[in-house]
Design a protein around this motif. Structure first.
Motif, mmCIF file in Angstrom:
data_model
loop_
_atom_site.group_PDB
_atom_site.id
_atom_site.type_symbol
_atom_site.label_atom_id
_atom_site.label_comp_id
_atom_site.label_asym_id
_atom_site.label_seq_id
_atom_site.Cartn_x
_atom_site.Cartn_y
_atom_site.Cartn_z
ATOM 1 N N UNK B 33 -10.139 -9.846 -3.529
ATOM 2 C CA UNK B 33 -10.223 -10.104 -2.009
ATOM 3 C C UNK B 33 -10.004 -8.779 -1.310
ATOM 4 N N UNK B 34 -8.890 -8.380 -1.345
ATOM 5 C CA UNK B 34 -8.290 -7.150 -0.861
ATOM 6 C C UNK B 34 -9.377 -5.834 -0.574
ATOM 7 N N UNK B 35 -9.808 -5.532 -1.838
ATOM 8 C CA UNK B 35 -10.719 -4.432 -1.783
ATOM 9 C C UNK B 35 -12.190 -4.867 -1.132
ATOM 10 N N UNK B 36 -12.516 -5.990 -1.096
ATOM 11 C CA UNK B 36 -13.784 -6.452 -0.352
ATOM 12 C C UNK B 36 -13.615 -6.358 1.010
ATOM 13 N N UNK B 37 -12.480 -6.679 1.557
ATOM 14 C CA UNK B 37 -12.228 -6.718 2.916
ATOM 15 C C UNK B 37 -11.620 -5.140 3.444
ATOM 16 N N UNK B 38 -11.382 -4.439 2.562
ATOM 17 C CA UNK B 38 -10.845 -2.932 2.916
ATOM 18 C C UNK B 38 -11.234 -2.032 1.663
ATOM 19 N N UNK B 39 -12.711 -1.648 1.808
ATOM 20 C CA UNK B 39 -13.255 -0.999 0.543
ATOM 21 C C UNK B 39 -12.330 0.452 0.444
ATOM 22 N N UNK B 40 -12.091 1.096 1.270
ATOM 23 C CA UNK B 40 -11.511 2.259 1.121
ATOM 24 C C UNK B 40 -10.116 2.157 0.109
ATOM 25 N N UNK B 41 -9.628 1.034 0.047
ATOM 26 C CA UNK B 41 -8.432 0.662 -0.901
ATOM 27 C C UNK B 41 -8.868 1.201 -2.451
ATOM 28 N N UNK B 42 -10.276 0.690 -2.734
ATOM 29 C CA UNK B 42 -10.596 0.584 -4.137
ATOM 30 C C UNK B 42 -10.506 1.525 -5.025
ATOM 31 N N UNK B 43 -10.872 2.967 -4.498
ATOM 32 C CA UNK B 43 -10.394 4.063 -5.150
ATOM 33 C C UNK B 43 -9.277 4.543 -5.415
ATOM 34 N N UNK B 44 -8.399 4.102 -4.170
ATOM 35 C CA UNK B 44 -6.763 4.441 -4.626
ATOM 36 C C UNK B 44 -6.069 3.722 -5.368
ATOM 37 N N UNK B 45 -6.582 2.376 -5.457
ATOM 38 C CA UNK B 45 -5.919 1.472 -6.546
ATOM 39 C C UNK B 45 -6.483 1.491 -8.019
ATOM 40 N N UNK B 46 -7.643 1.782 -8.167
ATOM 41 C CA UNK B 46 -8.093 1.805 -9.411
ATOM 42 C C UNK B 46 -8.812 3.059 -9.862
ATOM 43 N N UNK B 47 -8.722 3.260 -11.233
ATOM 44 C CA UNK B 47 -9.720 4.561 -11.789
ATOM 45 C C UNK B 47 -10.384 3.843 -12.986
ATOM 46 N N UNK B 48 -11.214 4.480 -13.955
ATOM 47 C CA UNK B 48 -11.947 3.986 -14.771
ATOM 48 C C UNK B 48 -11.170 3.071 -15.800
ATOM 49 N N UNK B 55 0.844 4.175 -9.687
ATOM 50 C CA UNK B 55 0.970 3.002 -8.616
ATOM 51 C C UNK B 55 2.014 1.872 -9.601
ATOM 52 N N UNK B 56 2.950 1.351 -8.917
ATOM 53 C CA UNK B 56 3.438 0.246 -9.347
ATOM 54 C C UNK B 56 3.252 -0.955 -8.615
ATOM 55 N N UNK B 57 2.860 -1.980 -9.269
ATOM 56 C CA UNK B 57 2.613 -3.250 -8.541
ATOM 57 C C UNK B 57 3.695 -4.229 -9.024
ATOM 58 N N UNK B 77 2.134 -17.766 -0.918
ATOM 59 C CA UNK B 77 3.551 -17.208 -0.314
ATOM 60 C C UNK B 77 4.136 -16.006 -1.394
ATOM 61 N N UNK B 78 3.460 -15.893 -2.256
ATOM 62 C CA UNK B 78 3.867 -14.831 -3.175
ATOM 63 C C UNK B 78 3.722 -13.427 -2.542
ATOM 64 N N UNK B 79 4.898 -12.745 -2.929
ATOM 65 C CA UNK B 79 4.443 -11.155 -2.233
ATOM 66 C C UNK B 79 4.180 -10.103 -3.246
ATOM 67 N N UNK B 80 3.103 -9.614 -3.277
ATOM 68 C CA UNK B 80 2.689 -8.455 -3.986
ATOM 69 C C UNK B 80 2.837 -7.155 -3.321
ATOM 70 N N UNK B 81 3.543 -6.273 -4.055
ATOM 71 C CA UNK B 81 3.829 -5.039 -3.495
ATOM 72 C C UNK B 81 3.340 -3.794 -4.168
ATOM 73 N N UNK B 82 2.532 -3.148 -3.461
ATOM 74 C CA UNK B 82 2.093 -1.846 -4.083
ATOM 75 C C UNK B 82 2.929 -0.543 -3.612
ATOM 76 N N UNK B 83 3.305 -0.022 -4.628
ATOM 77 C CA UNK B 83 4.351 0.961 -4.423
ATOM 78 C C UNK B 83 4.009 2.347 -5.119
ATOM 79 N N UNK B 84 3.976 3.639 -4.622
ATOM 80 C CA UNK B 84 3.847 4.768 -5.256
ATOM 81 C C UNK B 84 4.940 4.805 -6.396
ATOM 82 N N UNK B 85 4.654 5.326 -7.724
ATOM 83 C CA UNK B 85 5.810 5.742 -8.579
ATOM 84 C C UNK B 85 6.773 6.763 -8.072
#
Lengths: 312, 98
Positions: B33-48, B55-57, B77-85
């Motif tokens: 859902x997140x990358x659909x709404x904000x496509x620029x995030x996809x390449x930053x979160x995922x590779x092949x 990235x730690x989640x 209400x869950x919090x998902x945190x994306x953080x650089x290692x």
């Protein structure tokens, strides 16, 4: 206990029960690494970094040692190098606190400043450049040196087993990963059912803001497979537990200790009743007094004010 | 809905937003859902190979590697945190050539 010199007085730290902080039905213990000669767990690491290098012929008498560090590792290395006759250069950002600079200088350390704007990454880059330019220096580099976790495999782990053979779980903070990796491997070799948990400090935006995701960093020393869980702890929670440790158990520790205690209390729910959980306290609170972490006042305000510098 | 915390380096892809709610019952669904709404995030979160290594989640402070990875369940209400290692605090290196 009598020792020939300070290098031999490292380790064999007390394991202290925390009956007032333990959740009902569980037993928390704290290993007080602040009792090491220079006041932190890094004395063990410093000793192994130097003695393993000696053993493998990487370090010859009187050779200069170079390491990027302004923290506990630098202080531990300073003492070891002093008594073993190795001159030491520490590379650190120029905005490192005055108390640390004075301490290192007193130990005879040569300090090289890297630009404050480049933070500690700049210090690492500069140290690597200096080491590349001058083959006569030896850089132990704790983030990538197996001697780091070996120190814990051979000393910290066996001490815990000797004091508490029926230990159920172990918690330590995640920095280089040396502690959880070394102690974790040793405890699991002793009893595969022992659980290993890492407490990961959640830094303020100030720290993360400097990170580029393309240049992420996972220290080579960390063995992620030895962990059963990795739990992040924010500054507020760490600070709350650090203060409770002082007010309820009479132990004055650094803020990383509070983070590990928060995790220790949290994981009790997934361990059998009667479980014995050892948390590791890497250092005392003395070096952090000037951060304001222990000042009177509202802990929430203090936590948010210092979250950028608290874990440094 | 779960809330996703975006690290400061990725906020240029979210119009500066630090917290974004996104629908889903697992981390994978929420990230979809997140990358659909904000496509620029996809390449930053995922590779092949999936989630990028540096990235730690975390879901409610627990690293998802030690729960069920991208299939880790989340609730309202869950919090998902994306953080650089990050290692070793403010005095740590980002990358070390060895």
């Amino acid at each position: 206990m009598i020792f020939g010199d300070i290098a031999q007085a490292i380790g064999n730290t007390p394991l202290v029960g925390l009956p007032r902080l333990s959740p009902d039905g569980y037993h928390l213990y704290l290993k007080l690494e602040g009792q090491n000669p220079t006041g932190s767990v890094k004395d063990r690491v410093a000793k192994y970094l130097i003695e393993e290098a000696e053993r493998y012929g990487l370090l010859s008498p009187g050779q200069r040692v170079l390491e990027p560090t302004s923290g506990n590792t630098g202080i531990g290395l300073a003492a070891i190098c002093q008594v073993k006759g190795y001159p030491l250069t520490c590379v650190m950002p120029e905005n490192t606190s005055e108390e640390r600079k004075q301490l290192l200088t007193m130990f005879g350390v040569e300090i090289v400043h890297s630009p404050a704007t480049e933070g500690s990454n700049g210090a690492v880059r500069m140290a690597q450049q200096l080491a590349a330019d001058d083959p006569s220096v030896y850089m132990p580099f704790q983030y990538g040196n197996a001697a780091n976790s070996l120190a814990h495999y051979e000393t910290t782990g066996p001490e815990i087993i000797a004091d508490l053979p029926d230990v159920t779980a172990f918690v330590a903070g995640l920095g280089t990963g040396g502690t959880v990796t070394g102690v974790g491997r040793r405890l699991k070799a002793w009893n595969p059912d022992v659980k290993i948990y890492a407490a990961e400090p959640e830094y303020g935006d100030l720290v993360y803001g400097l990170r580029n995701l393309d240049e992420g960093y996972v220290p080579e020393v960390l063995d992620q497979d030895v962990l059963d869980s990795r739990i992040k702890v924010d500054s507020l929670r760490a600070l709350e537990w650090t203060r409770r440790l002082a007010s309820e158990e009479g132990i004055f520790a650094g803020v990383s200790t509070g983070a590990s205690l928060a995790v220790a209390a949290r994981v009790c729910g997934r361990l059998p009743e009667g479980a014995k959980i050892v948390a590791l306290s890497p250092d005392g609170g003395w070096k952090y007094l000037s951060t304001g972490a222990y000042a009177p006042g509202d802990v929430k305000e203090i936590a948010s004010a210092i979250s950028g510098t608290l874990w440094a | 809905m779960p809330v996703v915390r975006i690290p400061s380096v990725l906020r240029k892809h979210t119009g500066g937003e630090a917290k974004i709610t996104a629908d889903g019952t697992s981390v994978r669904e929420v990230f979809d859902s997140l990358t659909t709404a904000h496509p620029g995030l996809a390449d930053n979160l995922f590779d092949d190979d999936g989630l990028r290594g540096f990235i730690n989640v975390y879901v409610d402070d627990e690293d998802i590697r030690y729960v069920s990875g991208l299939d880790t369940p989340v609730e309202d209400g869950s919090e998902i945190a994306i953080m650089p290692a990050v290692a070793g605090g403010a005095s740590s290196p980002q990358r070390v050539g060895r």
